[in-house]
Write an enzyme that holds these catalytic residues in place. Structure first.
Site, short mmCIF file in Angstrom:
data_model
loop_
_atom_site.label_atom_id
_atom_site.label_comp_id
_atom_site.label_asym_id
_atom_site.label_seq_id
_atom_site.Cartn_x
_atom_site.Cartn_y
_atom_site.Cartn_z
N TYR A 14 0.79 -1.24 0.00
CA TYR A 14 0.00 0.00 0.00
C TYR A 14 0.83 1.29 0.00
O TYR A 14 0.27 2.36 -0.04
CB TYR A 14 -0.96 -0.01 1.20
CG TYR A 14 -1.95 -1.15 1.12
CD1 TYR A 14 -2.92 -1.19 0.13
CD2 TYR A 14 -1.90 -2.21 2.02
CE1 TYR A 14 -3.82 -2.24 0.03
CE2 TYR A 14 -2.79 -3.27 1.94
CZ TYR A 14 -3.75 -3.29 0.94
OH TYR A 14 -4.64 -4.32 0.84
N ASN A 43 -13.00 4.37 -1.88
CA ASN A 43 -12.18 3.17 -1.71
C ASN A 43 -12.85 2.33 -0.64
O ASN A 43 -12.66 2.57 0.55
CB ASN A 43 -10.74 3.50 -1.31
CG ASN A 43 -9.86 2.25 -1.29
OD1 ASN A 43 -10.38 1.12 -1.28
ND2 ASN A 43 -8.55 2.43 -1.29
N ALA A 45 -11.72 -3.58 2.06
CA ALA A 45 -12.17 -4.98 2.03
C ALA A 45 -13.67 -5.09 1.74
O ALA A 45 -14.12 -6.10 1.20
CB ALA A 45 -11.83 -5.66 3.35
N HIS A 86 -8.61 2.05 -5.90
CA HIS A 86 -7.80 1.17 -5.06
C HIS A 86 -6.34 1.56 -5.21
O HIS A 86 -5.89 1.90 -6.32
CB HIS A 86 -7.97 -0.29 -5.47
CG HIS A 86 -9.37 -0.77 -5.31
ND1 HIS A 86 -9.91 -1.09 -4.09
CD2 HIS A 86 -10.37 -0.92 -6.21
CE1 HIS A 86 -11.17 -1.45 -4.25
NE2 HIS A 86 -11.48 -1.34 -5.53
C1 DQA Z 1 -7.70 -1.87 -1.29
C2 DQA Z 1 -7.68 -3.30 -1.85
C3 DQA Z 1 -8.56 -4.22 -1.01
O1 DQA Z 1 -8.51 -5.55 -1.51
C4 DQA Z 1 -8.09 -4.25 0.42
O2 DQA Z 1 -8.97 -5.02 1.22
C5 DQA Z 1 -7.90 -2.89 1.01
C6 DQA Z 1 -7.34 -1.83 0.17
C7 DQA Z 1 -6.71 -0.97 -2.03
O3 DQA Z 1 -6.86 0.25 -1.95
O4 DQA Z 1 -5.77 -1.47 -2.67
O5 DQA Z 1 -8.11 -2.67 2.19
O6 DQA Z 1 -9.01 -1.35 -1.46
#
Ligand code: DQA
Length: 149
Positions: free
Chosen positions: A20, A71, A74, A97
């Site tokens: 991330y 966003n 999950a 995302h």
């Molecule tokens: C997310 C991708 C999702 O799969 C994950 O659960 C997240 C972050 C992203 O920004 O890459 O919490 O939304």
């Protein structure tokens, strides 16, 4: 307009930085506000770990016709409540995302929210948010100009 973030995104910076990135949530908020200012947008950035709170924020966006950068984190993959709230949108809603869910674990390949969004931008880190804000401001270089973004 609202930039709405779902669970665990408040932990950006220390949360799995290899996936991330190292920018903190505060840094994400600052980046959105700074670009919003440059684009002449009134940008409010929020984050919650609570599904009900996110649903209520989406109701608010529908009631006031506020464009949304969402966003769902999950919730993307399983929350029909978030999907049904997003489906009520009365203004453009772009799903974003940081990572590229399609290139990750199988359970991330399904987005139950994407079908009710105007579009999706993924895999570009914070740039995903910047591109969404530019699209909502109508400064996407003409891409998709015939679409109802
Ligand atoms: C997310 C991708 C999702 O799969 C994950 O659960 C997240 C972050 C992203 O920004 O890459 O919490 O939304």
């Amino acid at each position: 307009m609202l930039v709405l973030n779902g669970p665990n995104l408040g932990r950006l910076g220390c949360r799995e930085p290899g996936i991330y990135g190292t920018t903190s949530y505060a840094g994400l908020v600052e980046a959105c506000r700074t670009l919003g200012g440059e684009l002449g947008l009134d940008v409010e950035v929020r984050q919650t770990d609570d599904e009900a709170e996110l649903v209520h924020w989406l109701h608010e966006s529908a009631d006031f016709a506020l464009p949304v950068v969402l966003n769902p984190a999950a919730f993307t993959h399983y929350s029909y409540a978030v999907r049904d709230a997003a489906a009520q949108r009365t203004a453009p809603l772009i799903e974003v995302h940081l990572s590229h869910p399609q290139a990750r674990e199988d359970f991330r390949h399904l987005s139950v929210t994407a079908p009710v969004a105007s579009g999706t931008i993924a895999g570009l880190g914070i740039e995903s948010y910047r591109l969404a804000l530019r699209a909502l401001a109508g400064q996407n270089g003409g891409a998709g100009e015939s679409r109802a973004v």
